[in-house]
Scaffold this motif. Structure first.
Motif, mmCIF file in Angstrom:
data_model
loop_
_atom_site.group_PDB
_atom_site.id
_atom_site.type_symbol
_atom_site.label_atom_id
_atom_site.label_comp_id
_atom_site.label_asym_id
_atom_site.label_seq_id
_atom_site.Cartn_x
_atom_site.Cartn_y
_atom_site.Cartn_z
ATOM 1 N N ASP A 1 33.045 95.749 40.225
ATOM 2 C CA ASP A 1 32.425 95.694 38.799
ATOM 3 C C ASP A 1 31.243 96.211 38.898
ATOM 4 O O ASP A 1 30.957 97.173 38.012
ATOM 5 C CB ASP A 1 32.826 94.396 38.532
ATOM 6 N N ALA A 2 30.514 95.988 39.884
ATOM 7 C CA ALA A 2 28.874 96.413 39.957
ATOM 8 C C ALA A 2 28.689 97.688 40.124
ATOM 9 O O ALA A 2 27.943 98.218 39.687
ATOM 10 C CB ALA A 2 28.394 95.669 41.118
ATOM 11 N N SER A 3 29.717 98.518 40.881
ATOM 12 C CA SER A 3 29.491 99.949 40.905
ATOM 13 C C SER A 3 29.974 100.662 39.893
ATOM 14 O O SER A 3 29.355 101.839 39.704
ATOM 15 C CB SER A 3 30.309 100.193 42.293
ATOM 16 N N GLN A 4 30.741 100.149 38.980
ATOM 17 C CA GLN A 4 31.090 100.818 37.797
ATOM 18 C C GLN A 4 30.192 100.758 36.818
ATOM 19 O O GLN A 4 29.852 101.828 36.070
ATOM 20 C CB GLN A 4 32.537 100.098 37.163
ATOM 21 N N GLN A 5 29.536 99.765 36.455
ATOM 22 C CA GLN A 5 28.453 99.523 35.461
ATOM 23 C C GLN A 5 27.431 98.766 35.818
ATOM 24 O O GLN A 5 27.663 97.685 36.164
ATOM 25 C CB GLN A 5 29.322 99.122 34.126
ATOM 26 N N ARG A 6 26.261 99.211 35.703
ATOM 27 C CA ARG A 6 24.796 98.466 35.841
ATOM 28 C C ARG A 6 24.237 98.119 34.618
ATOM 29 O O ARG A 6 23.686 99.033 34.163
ATOM 30 C CB ARG A 6 24.422 99.164 36.880
ATOM 31 N N GLU B 1 25.104 108.895 34.542
ATOM 32 C CA GLU B 1 25.954 110.056 35.048
ATOM 33 C C GLU B 1 24.970 110.902 36.159
ATOM 34 O O GLU B 1 23.848 111.138 35.742
ATOM 35 C CB GLU B 1 26.529 111.221 34.109
ATOM 36 N N SER B 2 25.597 111.062 37.421
ATOM 37 C CA SER B 2 24.660 111.945 38.326
ATOM 38 C C SER B 2 25.024 113.277 38.466
ATOM 39 O O SER B 2 26.368 113.672 38.530
ATOM 40 C CB SER B 2 25.002 111.011 39.679
ATOM 41 N N PHE B 3 24.184 114.230 38.681
ATOM 42 C CA PHE B 3 24.602 115.534 38.977
ATOM 43 C C PHE B 3 23.878 116.069 40.229
ATOM 44 O O PHE B 3 22.799 115.598 40.679
ATOM 45 C CB PHE B 3 23.880 116.262 37.761
ATOM 46 N N LYS B 4 24.453 117.163 40.662
ATOM 47 C CA LYS B 4 23.731 117.836 41.944
ATOM 48 C C LYS B 4 23.898 119.421 41.549
ATOM 49 O O LYS B 4 25.076 119.902 41.766
ATOM 50 C CB LYS B 4 24.485 117.477 43.013
ATOM 51 N N LEU B 5 22.994 120.008 41.168
ATOM 52 C CA LEU B 5 22.821 121.200 40.557
ATOM 53 C C LEU B 5 21.573 122.074 41.065
ATOM 54 O O LEU B 5 20.577 121.835 41.124
ATOM 55 C CB LEU B 5 22.970 121.355 39.074
ATOM 56 N N PRO B 6 21.798 123.422 40.976
ATOM 57 C CA PRO B 6 20.722 124.512 41.130
ATOM 58 C C PRO B 6 19.659 123.995 40.065
ATOM 59 O O PRO B 6 19.867 123.498 39.161
ATOM 60 C CB PRO B 6 21.109 125.928 41.172
ATOM 61 N N ARG B 7 18.409 124.340 40.494
ATOM 62 C CA ARG B 7 17.140 123.758 39.692
ATOM 63 C C ARG B 7 17.628 124.444 38.248
ATOM 64 O O ARG B 7 17.242 123.451 37.213
ATOM 65 C CB ARG B 7 15.863 124.516 40.375
ATOM 66 N N VAL B 8 17.881 125.715 38.191
ATOM 67 C CA VAL B 8 17.943 126.138 36.578
ATOM 68 C C VAL B 8 18.963 125.459 35.719
ATOM 69 O O VAL B 8 18.934 125.178 34.864
ATOM 70 C CB VAL B 8 18.093 127.585 36.751
ATOM 71 N N ALA B 9 20.214 125.251 36.523
ATOM 72 C CA ALA B 9 21.314 124.597 35.985
ATOM 73 C C ALA B 9 20.827 123.089 35.681
ATOM 74 O O ALA B 9 21.376 122.618 34.710
ATOM 75 C CB ALA B 9 22.435 124.654 36.853
ATOM 76 N N ALA B 10 20.125 122.392 36.646
ATOM 77 C CA ALA B 10 19.809 121.017 36.381
ATOM 78 C C ALA B 10 19.041 120.832 35.131
ATOM 79 O O ALA B 10 19.200 120.047 34.322
ATOM 80 C CB ALA B 10 19.036 120.488 37.603
ATOM 81 N N PRO C 1 17.755 120.580 49.903
ATOM 82 C CA PRO C 1 17.512 122.027 50.389
ATOM 83 C C PRO C 1 18.318 122.762 49.712
ATOM 84 O O PRO C 1 19.217 122.440 48.903
ATOM 85 C CB PRO C 1 18.077 121.800 51.874
ATOM 86 N N GLY C 2 17.859 124.025 49.782
ATOM 87 C CA GLY C 2 18.459 125.080 48.772
ATOM 88 C C GLY C 2 18.107 125.302 47.316
ATOM 89 O O GLY C 2 19.013 125.632 46.791
ATOM 90 N N ASP C 3 16.921 124.412 47.049
ATOM 91 C CA ASP C 3 16.534 124.389 45.643
ATOM 92 C C ASP C 3 17.464 123.819 44.740
ATOM 93 O O ASP C 3 17.958 124.168 43.496
ATOM 94 C CB ASP C 3 16.395 125.881 44.946
ATOM 95 N N ILE C 4 18.398 122.654 45.027
ATOM 96 C CA ILE C 4 19.390 121.858 44.466
ATOM 97 C C ILE C 4 18.407 120.607 44.115
ATOM 98 O O ILE C 4 17.808 119.924 44.676
ATOM 99 C CB ILE C 4 20.516 121.613 45.597
ATOM 100 N N ILE C 5 18.892 120.097 42.859
ATOM 101 C CA ILE C 5 18.489 119.011 42.430
ATOM 102 C C ILE C 5 19.468 118.173 42.229
ATOM 103 O O ILE C 5 20.522 118.524 41.642
ATOM 104 C CB ILE C 5 17.659 119.252 41.012
ATOM 105 N N GLU C 6 19.277 116.826 42.681
ATOM 106 C CA GLU C 6 20.237 115.707 42.440
ATOM 107 C C GLU C 6 19.445 114.687 41.434
ATOM 108 O O GLU C 6 18.215 114.359 41.861
ATOM 109 C CB GLU C 6 20.605 115.355 44.127
ATOM 110 N N PHE C 7 20.053 114.499 40.341
ATOM 111 C CA PHE C 7 19.473 113.449 39.415
ATOM 112 C C PHE C 7 20.459 112.769 38.821
ATOM 113 O O PHE C 7 21.719 113.008 38.601
ATOM 114 C CB PHE C 7 18.809 114.377 38.412
ATOM 115 N N THR C 8 20.091 111.749 38.270
ATOM 116 C CA THR C 8 20.833 110.642 37.391
ATOM 117 C C THR C 8 20.383 110.564 36.229
ATOM 118 O O THR C 8 18.991 110.151 35.907
ATOM 119 C CB THR C 8 20.760 109.388 38.255
ATOM 120 N N MET C 9 20.999 110.854 35.001
ATOM 121 C CA MET C 9 20.732 110.672 33.793
ATOM 122 C C MET C 9 21.183 109.118 33.188
ATOM 123 O O MET C 9 22.341 109.061 33.637
ATOM 124 C CB MET C 9 21.172 111.807 32.732
#
Length: 90
Positions: A28-33, A39-48, A75-83
């Motif tokens: 339950d805790a991992s599903q909703q805080r 929502e988390s993403f891991k994208l190249p900088r421009v796509a992020a 590394p590799g100009d990848i951005i990992e972020f959470t919206m």
């Protein structure tokens, strides 16, 4: 009077119920805080950058409290972020 019997003679209490409750609580805790949708993403900088703009356009900050909760450069100009945002606007 104190019993001198070794502890191994006493049966251990059943822990299945406790294990089940702990597992459910963790799921339950991992599903909703809290009240936010995340929502988390891991994208190249421009796509992020484009994905973040898309979220802000679709869920305006004033109504949904949309924000970038956290971000990391990988590394590799990848951005990992959470919206995060509220599930609905008031």
């Amino acid at each position: 009077m104190i019993s001198r019997a070794p502890r191994s003679q006493f049966p251990k209490p059943p822990l299945d119920g406790l294990r089940k409750r702990l597992k459910q609580s963790r799921e339950d805790a991992s599903q909703q805080r809290g009240a936010f949708v995340r929502e988390s993403f891991k994208l190249p900088r421009v796509a992020a950058r484009e994905k973040a703009k898309e979220w802000f356009a679709q869920y305006p900050k004033a109504a949904y409290w949309t924000e970038i909760e956290s971000w990391y450069e990988r590394p590799g100009d990848i951005i990992e972020f959470t919206m995060r945002r509220l599930p609905n606007a008031d």
